[in-house]
Design a protein around this motif. Structure first.
Motif, PDB file in Angstrom:
ATOM      1  N   LEU A   1       0.832  -1.202   0.000  1.00  0.00           N
ATOM      2  CA  LEU A   1       0.000   0.000   0.000  1.00  0.00           C
ATOM      3  C   LEU A   1       0.865   1.250   0.000  1.00  0.00           C
ATOM      4  O   LEU A   1       1.964   1.262   0.565  1.00  0.00           O
ATOM      5  CB  LEU A   1      -0.905   0.027   1.239  1.00  0.00           C
ATOM      6  N   SER A   2       0.357   2.316  -0.597  1.00  0.00           N
ATOM      7  CA  SER A   2       1.024   3.615  -0.515  1.00  0.00           C
ATOM      8  C   SER A   2       0.947   4.132   0.916  1.00  0.00           C
ATOM      9  O   SER A   2       0.191   3.607   1.750  1.00  0.00           O
ATOM     10  CB  SER A   2       0.368   4.615  -1.456  1.00  0.00           C
ATOM     11  N   ILE A   3       1.712   5.171   1.207  1.00  0.00           N
ATOM     12  CA  ILE A   3       1.657   5.760   2.541  1.00  0.00           C
ATOM     13  C   ILE A   3       0.246   6.279   2.838  1.00  0.00           C
ATOM     14  O   ILE A   3      -0.292   6.067   3.923  1.00  0.00           O
ATOM     15  CB  ILE A   3       2.694   6.891   2.666  1.00  0.00           C
ATOM     16  N   THR A   4      -0.382   6.922   1.854  1.00  0.00           N
ATOM     17  CA  THR A   4      -1.752   7.396   2.043  1.00  0.00           C
ATOM     18  C   THR A   4      -2.693   6.243   2.355  1.00  0.00           C
ATOM     19  O   THR A   4      -3.540   6.338   3.261  1.00  0.00           O
ATOM     20  CB  THR A   4      -2.238   8.141   0.793  1.00  0.00           C
ATOM     21  N   ASP A   5      -2.553   5.137   1.627  1.00  0.00           N
ATOM     22  CA  ASP A   5      -3.441   3.994   1.851  1.00  0.00           C
ATOM     23  C   ASP A   5      -3.139   3.290   3.168  1.00  0.00           C
ATOM     24  O   ASP A   5      -4.043   2.705   3.781  1.00  0.00           O
ATOM     25  CB  ASP A   5      -3.341   3.016   0.678  1.00  0.00           C
ATOM     26  N   ASN A   6      -1.884   3.331   3.623  1.00  0.00           N
ATOM     27  CA  ASN A   6      -1.583   2.796   4.946  1.00  0.00           C
ATOM     28  C   ASN A   6      -2.324   3.570   6.021  1.00  0.00           C
ATOM     29  O   ASN A   6      -2.835   2.991   6.988  1.00  0.00           O
ATOM     30  CB  ASN A   6      -0.074   2.848   5.209  1.00  0.00           C
ATOM     31  N   LEU A   7      -2.413   4.892   5.844  1.00  0.00           N
ATOM     32  CA  LEU A   7      -3.165   5.703   6.805  1.00  0.00           C
ATOM     33  C   LEU A   7      -4.661   5.462   6.669  1.00  0.00           C
ATOM     34  O   LEU A   7      -5.396   5.523   7.657  1.00  0.00           O
ATOM     35  CB  LEU A   7      -2.855   7.192   6.613  1.00  0.00           C
ATOM     36  N   ALA A   8      -5.103   5.197   5.444  1.00  0.00           N
ATOM     37  CA  ALA A   8      -6.534   4.997   5.228  1.00  0.00           C
ATOM     38  C   ALA A   8      -7.013   3.680   5.813  1.00  0.00           C
ATOM     39  O   ALA A   8      -8.192   3.538   6.143  1.00  0.00           O
ATOM     40  CB  ALA A   8      -6.838   5.040   3.735  1.00  0.00           C
ATOM     41  N   PHE A   9      -6.113   2.711   5.962  1.00  0.00           N
ATOM     42  CA  PHE A   9      -6.534   1.381   6.422  1.00  0.00           C
ATOM     43  C   PHE A   9      -7.229   1.407   7.779  1.00  0.00           C
ATOM     44  O   PHE A   9      -8.347   0.917   7.905  1.00  0.00           O
ATOM     45  CB  PHE A   9      -5.335   0.424   6.442  1.00  0.00           C
ATOM     46  N   PRO A  10      -6.625   1.979   8.828  1.00  0.00           N
ATOM     47  CA  PRO A  10      -7.354   2.011  10.106  1.00  0.00           C
ATOM     48  C   PRO A  10      -8.531   2.968  10.091  1.00  0.00           C
ATOM     49  O   PRO A  10      -9.422   2.874  10.938  1.00  0.00           O
ATOM     50  CB  PRO A  10      -6.296   2.472  11.110  1.00  0.00           C
ATOM     51  N   ALA A  11      -8.546   3.880   9.134  1.00  0.00           N
ATOM     52  CA  ALA A  11      -9.622   4.877   9.071  1.00  0.00           C
ATOM     53  C   ALA A  11     -10.600   4.565   7.939  1.00  0.00           C
ATOM     54  O   ALA A  11     -11.334   5.434   7.487  1.00  0.00           O
ATOM     55  CB  ALA A  11      -9.026   6.264   8.853  1.00  0.00           C
ATOM     56  N   ARG A  12     -10.634   3.300   7.507  1.00  0.00           N
ATOM     57  CA  ARG A  12     -11.364   2.969   6.282  1.00  0.00           C
ATOM     58  C   ARG A  12     -12.862   3.236   6.370  1.00  0.00           C
ATOM     59  O   ARG A  12     -13.516   3.395   5.358  1.00  0.00           O
ATOM     60  CB  ARG A  12     -11.119   1.504   5.908  1.00  0.00           C
ATOM     61  N   ALA A  13     -13.407   3.273   7.589  1.00  0.00           N
ATOM     62  CA  ALA A  13     -14.844   3.524   7.724  1.00  0.00           C
ATOM     63  C   ALA A  13     -15.138   4.990   8.016  1.00  0.00           C
ATOM     64  O   ALA A  13     -16.263   5.365   8.299  1.00  0.00           O
ATOM     65  CB  ALA A  13     -15.422   2.652   8.834  1.00  0.00           C
ATOM     66  N   ARG A  14     -14.104   5.844   7.928  1.00  0.00           N
ATOM     67  CA  ARG A  14     -14.266   7.242   8.306  1.00  0.00           C
ATOM     68  C   ARG A  14     -13.980   8.160   7.133  1.00  0.00           C
ATOM     69  O   ARG A  14     -13.208   7.835   6.239  1.00  0.00           O
ATOM     70  CB  ARG A  14     -13.305   7.588   9.463  1.00  0.00           C
ATOM     71  N   GLU A  15     -14.613   9.302   7.129  1.00  0.00           N
ATOM     72  CA  GLU A  15     -14.362  10.306   6.098  1.00  0.00           C
ATOM     73  C   GLU A  15     -13.429  11.365   6.688  1.00  0.00           C
ATOM     74  O   GLU A  15     -13.870  12.367   7.235  1.00  0.00           O
ATOM     75  CB  GLU A  15     -15.696  10.952   5.649  1.00  0.00           C
ATOM     76  N   ASP A  16     -12.149  11.130   6.597  1.00  0.00           N
ATOM     77  CA  ASP A  16     -11.201  12.045   7.220  1.00  0.00           C
ATOM     78  C   ASP A  16      -9.976  12.254   6.326  1.00  0.00           C
ATOM     79  O   ASP A  16      -8.853  12.314   6.803  1.00  0.00           O
ATOM     80  CB  ASP A  16     -10.775  11.548   8.607  1.00  0.00           C
TER      81      ASP A  16
END
Length: 205
Positions: free
Chosen positions: A92-107
């Motif tokens: 995963l890209s760095i952005t997608d690594n951050l998105a993983f734990p926040a996958r259910a959130r719009e942040d």
């Protein structure tokens, strides 16, 4: 009321003492530095606090606002973790690594702000193998913070940083504590004590 109470927790591995009995209360919104020589059990105490290791003696008791669940079952929005191994997803890209734990959130904006404050914005679309170890480590810090968790456990989060980037990491952890997150950081970095509310020093096992 404290967020987590640890009472006389200790741990041994194959009859080798890894952590002497420790009692500790973590208060909401404080940054606690966990100091001590190598082998004193700092990493072990973090793992016990997070519920990923079971102590041989003692208890770990979470309190509200943590859910009434075993610590190991808490989700990323409750507990963020920065391991020494860094633990990013290579594919995963760095952005997608951050998105993983926040996958259910719009942040998305929060993710972008975190990357900027940790000097990572220019690497957002690269994979971990395409950036330095220090940059990977800061990305792991960002991932731990992205959900605004109740508790953050960080194991040597500045070990791969130069002084300027170590300050960025510690300032960001301090800001999280000021916003209400409880932060427990195991580190040899003397800079940490300048940002911490208090320091707990473990004796060598």
């Amino acid at each position: 009321m404290s967020l987590v109470t640890l009472t006389d927790v200790s741990k041994s591995y194959r009859r080798t003492l890894a952590l002497r009995p420790v009692s500790l209360e973590l208060e909401p919104g404080e940054l606690v530095a966990l100091a001590g020589p190598s082998g004193s059990g700092k990493s072990t105490l973090l793992m016990i606090t997070g519920g990923w290791e079971t102590p041989d003696t003692g208890t770990v008791t979470p309190h509200p606002p943590l859910p009434d669940l075993p610590m190991a079952e808490l989700q990323w929005d409750h507990v963020g973790f920065v391991p020494q191994s860094i633990g990013l997803f290579d594919e995963l890209s760095i952005t997608d690594n951050l998105a993983f734990p926040a996958r259910a959130r719009e942040d998305t904006a929060d993710r972008e702000k975190l990357l900027e404050t940790l000097d990572l914005a220019k690497f957002a679309h690269r994979r971990p193998a395409q950036i330095s170890r220090g940059e990977q480590q800061r990305a792991a810090v960002a991932r731990a913070l992205v959900t605004n968790p109740t508790l953050v456990l960080a194991d040597e989060p500045t070990s791969h940083q130069d002084r300027a980037h170590a300050e960025l990491v510690l300032i960001r952890l301090r800001a999280a504590a000021d916003a209400g997150t409880t932060v427990l950081v195991a580190s040899h970095d003397p800079l940490l004590t300048q940002h911490a509310d208090r320091t707990i020093t473990l004796a060598g096992a």
